[in-house]
Design an enzyme around this catalytic site. Structure first.
Site, PDB file in Angstrom:
ATOM      1  N   LYS A  24       7.445  -7.907  -7.595  1.00 59.65           N
ATOM      2  CA  LYS A  24       7.109  -9.513  -7.237  1.00 59.65           C
ATOM      3  C   LYS A  24       6.536 -10.305  -8.244  1.00 59.65           C
ATOM      4  O   LYS A  24       6.680 -11.608  -8.251  1.00 59.65           O
ATOM      5  CB  LYS A  24       5.945  -9.094  -5.997  1.00 59.65           C
ATOM      6  N   LYS A  37       3.123 -12.030  -4.007  1.00 64.70           N
ATOM      7  CA  LYS A  37       4.169 -11.859  -2.742  1.00 64.70           C
ATOM      8  C   LYS A  37       4.215 -13.039  -2.097  1.00 64.70           C
ATOM      9  O   LYS A  37       5.159 -13.521  -1.227  1.00 64.70           O
ATOM     10  CB  LYS A  37       3.532 -10.543  -1.984  1.00 64.70           C
TER      11      LYS A  37
HETATM   12  P1  NAP Z   1       5.162   3.464 -12.383  1.00 65.80           P
HETATM   13  O1  NAP Z   1       5.068   4.562 -11.709  1.00 65.80           O
HETATM   14  O2  NAP Z   1       4.396   3.036 -13.441  1.00 65.80           O
HETATM   15  O3  NAP Z   1       6.853   3.558 -13.135  1.00 65.80           O
HETATM   16  C1  NAP Z   1       7.269   2.663 -13.877  1.00 65.80           C
HETATM   17  C2  NAP Z   1       8.523   3.457 -14.567  1.00 65.80           C
HETATM   18  O4  NAP Z   1       8.902   2.554 -15.649  1.00 65.80           O
HETATM   19  C3  NAP Z   1       8.101   4.719 -15.497  1.00 65.80           C
HETATM   20  O5  NAP Z   1       9.162   5.416 -15.300  1.00 65.80           O
HETATM   21  C4  NAP Z   1       7.957   4.294 -16.729  1.00 65.80           C
HETATM   22  O6  NAP Z   1       8.309   5.266 -17.653  1.00 65.80           O
HETATM   23  C5  NAP Z   1       9.115   3.276 -17.046  1.00 65.80           C
HETATM   24  N1  NAP Z   1       8.365   2.040 -18.041  1.00 65.80           N
HETATM   25  C6  NAP Z   1       7.376   1.491 -18.051  1.00 65.80           C
HETATM   26  N2  NAP Z   1       7.164   0.983 -19.121  1.00 65.80           N
HETATM   27  C7  NAP Z   1       8.406   1.045 -19.766  1.00 65.80           C
HETATM   28  C8  NAP Z   1       8.763   0.636 -21.109  1.00 65.80           C
HETATM   29  N3  NAP Z   1       7.986  -0.370 -21.725  1.00 65.80           N
HETATM   30  N4  NAP Z   1      10.209   0.826 -21.375  1.00 65.80           N
HETATM   31  C9  NAP Z   1      10.912   1.644 -20.698  1.00 65.80           C
HETATM   32  N5  NAP Z   1      10.511   2.216 -19.622  1.00 65.80           N
HETATM   33  C10 NAP Z   1       9.154   1.878 -18.984  1.00 65.80           C
HETATM   34  O7  NAP Z   1       5.519   1.936 -11.499  1.00 65.80           O
HETATM   35  P2  NAP Z   1       5.916   2.011 -10.067  1.00 65.80           P
HETATM   36  O8  NAP Z   1       4.493   1.998  -9.028  1.00 65.80           O
HETATM   37  O9  NAP Z   1       6.994   2.813  -9.549  1.00 65.80           O
HETATM   38  O10 NAP Z   1       6.365   0.384  -9.857  1.00 65.80           O
HETATM   39  C11 NAP Z   1       7.434  -0.214 -10.485  1.00 65.80           C
HETATM   40  C12 NAP Z   1       7.820  -1.543  -9.853  1.00 65.80           C
HETATM   41  O11 NAP Z   1       7.691  -1.314  -8.424  1.00 65.80           O
HETATM   42  C13 NAP Z   1       6.782  -2.566 -10.197  1.00 65.80           C
HETATM   43  O12 NAP Z   1       7.209  -3.820 -10.568  1.00 65.80           O
HETATM   44  C14 NAP Z   1       5.806  -2.415  -9.011  1.00 65.80           C
HETATM   45  O13 NAP Z   1       5.075  -3.756  -8.857  1.00 65.80           O
HETATM   46  C15 NAP Z   1       6.812  -2.312  -7.919  1.00 65.80           C
HETATM   47  N6  NAP Z   1       6.438  -1.856  -6.742  1.00 65.80           N
HETATM   48  C16 NAP Z   1       5.721  -0.652  -6.559  1.00 65.80           C
HETATM   49  C17 NAP Z   1       5.010  -0.221  -5.453  1.00 65.80           C
HETATM   50  C18 NAP Z   1       4.174   1.073  -5.120  1.00 65.80           C
HETATM   51  O14 NAP Z   1       3.922   1.323  -4.012  1.00 65.80           O
HETATM   52  N7  NAP Z   1       4.156   1.686  -6.275  1.00 65.80           N
HETATM   53  C19 NAP Z   1       5.268  -0.910  -4.265  1.00 65.80           C
HETATM   54  C20 NAP Z   1       6.099  -1.954  -4.211  1.00 65.80           C
HETATM   55  C21 NAP Z   1       6.601  -2.418  -5.513  1.00 65.80           C
HETATM   56  P3  NAP Z   1       7.524   6.792 -17.897  1.00 65.80           P
HETATM   57  O15 NAP Z   1       7.621   7.298 -16.311  1.00 65.80           O
HETATM   58  O16 NAP Z   1       8.138   7.526 -18.902  1.00 65.80           O
HETATM   59  O17 NAP Z   1       6.106   6.350 -18.179  1.00 65.80           O
HETATM   60  N1  HSE Z   2       0.215  -2.474  -5.480  1.00 61.14           N
HETATM   61  C1  HSE Z   2       0.874  -2.740  -4.620  1.00 61.14           C
HETATM   62  C2  HSE Z   2       0.114  -2.799  -3.376  1.00 61.14           C
HETATM   63  C3  HSE Z   2       2.186  -2.102  -4.291  1.00 61.14           C
HETATM   64  O1  HSE Z   2      -0.980  -2.182  -3.532  1.00 61.14           O
HETATM   65  O2  HSE Z   2       0.492  -3.345  -2.204  1.00 61.14           O
HETATM   66  C4  HSE Z   2       3.087  -2.581  -3.423  1.00 61.14           C
HETATM   67  O3  HSE Z   2       3.533  -3.754  -3.688  1.00 61.14           O
END
Ligand code: NAP
Ligand code: HSE
Length: 434
Positions: free
Chosen positions: A107, A207
């Site tokens: 987002k 969002k």
């Molecule tokens: P995360 O757990 O921190 O995962 C990020 C991934 O990207 C990891 O695999 C990391 O590698 C890789 N990464 C980070 N920096 C990097 C770099 N500089 N170069 C190459 N790879 C890199 O994050 P997430 O929670 O999955 O969130 C991912 C996206 O989804 C974000 O935009 C977030 O806002 C969105 N989102 C998240 C949620 C949620 O509930 N978590 C919900 C909706 C949307 P490593 O694993 O090796 O560190």
């Molecule tokens: N950090 C975000 C939340 C993930 O807590 O809602 C989902 O977009």
């Protein structure tokens, strides 16, 4: 020509990326039979190749260069699940420049670079999908784009951040402090890598910006919004809410004036009457009320963060992308840019809750009443509570309808009074329910 095997590349195999991998594997048979293709999880990129993953994949599929995946000519659908706005933007544009379809949950990226990304997709004949960017597993993007296409939207408001709702719910129910629960939300995979985006309201603002674009065709940058987070909320505020029939929720409110067409987007903690559905949406759940001129009010509730609900939304985009690739027609109405005017912040009206730490001395209340009256803020109720600070009292005021200009001037004046100790806490009282 229809493609029988769709190659999917996943940039970022963290919380969301691993969820997408896991659920495509576990629901493969039903997805493939419904889509009529083979789904090949072809490649994935991570930052740290040595980190232990919960999903199993051949080492040959894994790289630490996301561009290897994003620009691989054999990959049809690139999922950007890294986060941030720099690397994510570069690799999204690189994939779109090759005419690929990109699916993203990011987002912050969309809020900052949305027009550039959509223009790149159009220019090169690719597509950009973003269902997971707002409200986790709730298909709110689809609802606004497709299900509610007949409507104009005078009001959209909702709880859009799972982490904040989880924190507020647990603080309220268990009396725990906010840092303790934030640590739990991080461990559960709800929070952003930079959790200040959650608790200071910016993630909700990102969002809200996306929803405002879908509803009104205008990008509202966060600098043009009112954005406040939950870091100031204490047990005193939650106790007042409980005892007076309210819940405190971090809300995004996107409103449009019927006569001027002005759009206003704000994010702030809000006292919502317990009789409203959204006041009872708790834990990591999000809830969104959308009022359309044709449909009336519709309400959507579901898990707003975490691996599984977010994977559900990403996979729904992958399914749409497969249909698009193979049937060659977009069934998604694109939002039209209208550049709707924005309401000036100062003219927003509402009722307010104000908590002040004050000296517990005669005459203090009169001084505070004087400061508010001079600036056209009329007090509706006053409650004095004992404070944890010796010699101080906690004063909770609620106001009749006023406006942002008057309440901000009042707070500035109150802060100058010697008898007011510390930073006043302001919470808006919901008066916009459709
Ligand atoms: P995360 O757990 O921190 O995962 C990020 C991934 O990207 C990891 O695999 C990391 O590698 C890789 N990464 C980070 N920096 C990097 C770099 N500089 N170069 C190459 N790879 C890199 O994050 P997430 O929670 O999955 O969130 C991912 C996206 O989804 C974000 O935009 C977030 O806002 C969105 N989102 C998240 C949620 C949620 O509930 N978590 C919900 C909706 C949307 P490593 O694993 O090796 O560190
Ligand atoms: N950090 C975000 C939340 C993930 O807590 O809602 C989902 O977009």
């Amino acid at each position: 020509m229809s493609i029988s095997t769709i190659n999917i590349g996943i940039c970022g195999l963290g919380t969301v990326g691993q969820g997408v991998w896991k659920h495509i594997e576990s629901n493969r048979a039903s997805l493939e039979s419904r889509l009529g293709v083979t789904l090949n999880l072809a490649r994935a990129s991570v930052r740290d190749l040595k980190k232990k993953r919960t999903v199993r994949l051949a080492a040959s599929k894994l790289t630490d260069d996301p561009f290897d995946v994003a620009t691989d000519p054999d990959i049809h659908i690139v999922c950007e699940l890294i986060g941030g706005t720099t690397l994510a933007r570069d690799l999204t544009l690189a994939a779109l420049a090759m005419g690929k379809t990109v699916v993203s949950a990011n987002k912050a990226l969309l809020c900052k670079h949305g027009p550039e990304i959509f223009a790149a997709a159009r220019r090169h004949g690719g597509h950009f999908f973003f269902e997971a960017s707002v409200a986790g597993g709730i298909p709110i993007i689809k609802a606004l784009r497709e299900g509610l296409v007949a409507n104009r939207f005078k009001l959209i408001y909702g709880i859009l951040n799972g982490t904040c709702n989880y924190i507020l719910t647990r603080m309220d129910r268990e009396g725990l402090s906010y840092p303790t629960i934030l640590a739990e939300a991080k461990a559960l995979g709800y929070a952003e890598a930079d959790e200040s985006l959650d608790v200071e309201g910016w993630d909700t603002a990102h969002k809200a910006s996306i929803l405002a674009f879908l509803a009104h065709g205008t990008w509202v940058p966060t600098e043009k919004m009112l954005v406040e987070g939950i870091t100031q909320i204490t047990q005193a505020d939650l106790a007042f809410a409980r005892e007076n029939g309210f819940a405190i929720k971090l809300l995004a409110v996107i409103s449009r004036e019927a006569d001027t067409g002005e759009v206003f987007v704000r994010v702030h903690p809000t006292l919502i009457p317990k009789t409203k559905v959204l006041a009872n949406v708790n834990e990591v759940y999000n809830g969104i009320s959308v009022t359309g001129d044709v449909v009336g009010e519709t309400v959507y509730i579901g898990r707003g963060a975490g691996q599984d609900p977010t994977a559900s939304a990403v996979i729904s985009d992958i399914a749409d992308a497969v249909i698009l690739l193979n049937r060659g027609n977009s069934h998604l109405p694109e939002p039209v840019e209208t550049k709707a005017p924005l309401t000036p912040l100062q003219s927003i009206t509402g009722r307010y809750y104000l908590r002040l730490e004050v000296q517990d001395a005669p005459g203090v209340l009169a001084k505070i009443a004087g400061a508010t009256a001079n600036l056209d803020v009329s007090i509706a109720s006053v409650l004095q509570r004992a404070s944890e600070t010796p010699g101080a009292a906690s004063l909770i005021l609620t106001t009749h309808k006023s406006n942002e200009k008057a309440i901000r001037a009042t707070i500035a004046r109150l802060k100058r009074l010697k008898s007011v100790l510390g930073e006043p806490v302001l919470i808006r009282i919901a008066d916009f329910a459709a």
